[in-house]
Enzyme design. Sequence first.
Site, PDB file in Angstrom:
ATOM      1  N   ASP A 102      40.330  54.597 -12.133  1.00 32.24           N
ATOM      2  CA  ASP A 102      40.752  55.328 -13.308  1.00 32.24           C
ATOM      3  C   ASP A 102      41.322  54.263 -14.258  1.00 32.24           C
ATOM      4  OD1 ASP A 102      41.920  57.479 -14.904  1.00 32.24           O
ATOM      5  OD2 ASP A 102      43.818  56.800 -14.052  1.00 32.24           O
ATOM      6  N   ASP A 152      43.575  54.662 -17.598  1.00 33.43           N
ATOM      7  CA  ASP A 152      44.948  54.825 -18.110  1.00 33.43           C
ATOM      8  C   ASP A 152      45.891  55.167 -16.968  1.00 33.43           C
ATOM      9  OD1 ASP A 152      44.156  54.382 -20.763  1.00 33.43           O
ATOM     10  OD2 ASP A 152      43.498  56.454 -20.950  1.00 33.43           O
TER      11      ASP A 152
END
Length: 233
Positions: A13, A15
């Site tokens: 992922d 952020d």
Amino acid sequence: MILPTKKYAFIFDMDGVLTDNMKLHAASWVELFRDYGLEGLDPERYLVETAGMKGPDVLRYFLDPDISSQEAERLTELKDFLYRVNSRSLIKPLSGLHTFLEHAGMAGIALAVGTGSGAKNTDYVLGLLETKRFFQAIVGSHHVKEGKPAPDIFLRAAELLGVEPADCIVFEDALPGIEAASRAGMSCVALTTTNSRDSFSVCSNVLEIIDDFMQLDPVGLLERLHESRTETL
Ligand SMILES: O=P(O)(O)OC[C@H]1O[C@@H](O)[C@H](O)[C@@H](O)[C@@H]1O
């Protein structure tokens, strides 16, 4: 280093995982809502309940479930512009990130990004972090119909890398992202940037909980994946 003989992948992922920036997203959402006369979006609720979801889905969740796609895209663009202006000098790699990516690459592990961000923010963050060169696939919310917690982003990344979902480990900070990985049939390493350690206790697909990448060994993590399979047999 003992190199794995089978093909494995790490899907990151973006952020809250490559960089600790989710509170900057939260602050931008609060400002956008305030500008529309909607005081009181609780940044903590945004972080716990909706971090990782597509911007238009965040608006549907907190503002109006029936908002038009066009209006949702327009407001997401406004929030993302504000976020980029306010975050430029603050986007830094999480401790140990570059070394971990280098070691994983050297061990033959395929690497991808699977993010709820759109094209512009993805380019912005990966550019500032100087990490694009590490990844063989980069999948954002603009590449799939359903964002997190649907599994589509992670499944697309696995498909592009040519790795079975069960042989992928997802790195996530957000609960909708951990659910997306679970629905994709993937195990997770959870990061404590956005949620507390305790909040991951209910997630059965979490192998490890880490604060950053400093102490993590990529091959050791694959061994942990194998152990977890044996435990569930
Ligand atoms: O899936 P990731 O990389 O954590 O994406 C986080 C995304 O979370 C969403 O909630 C934000 O609206 C996006 O702007 C943000 O990019």
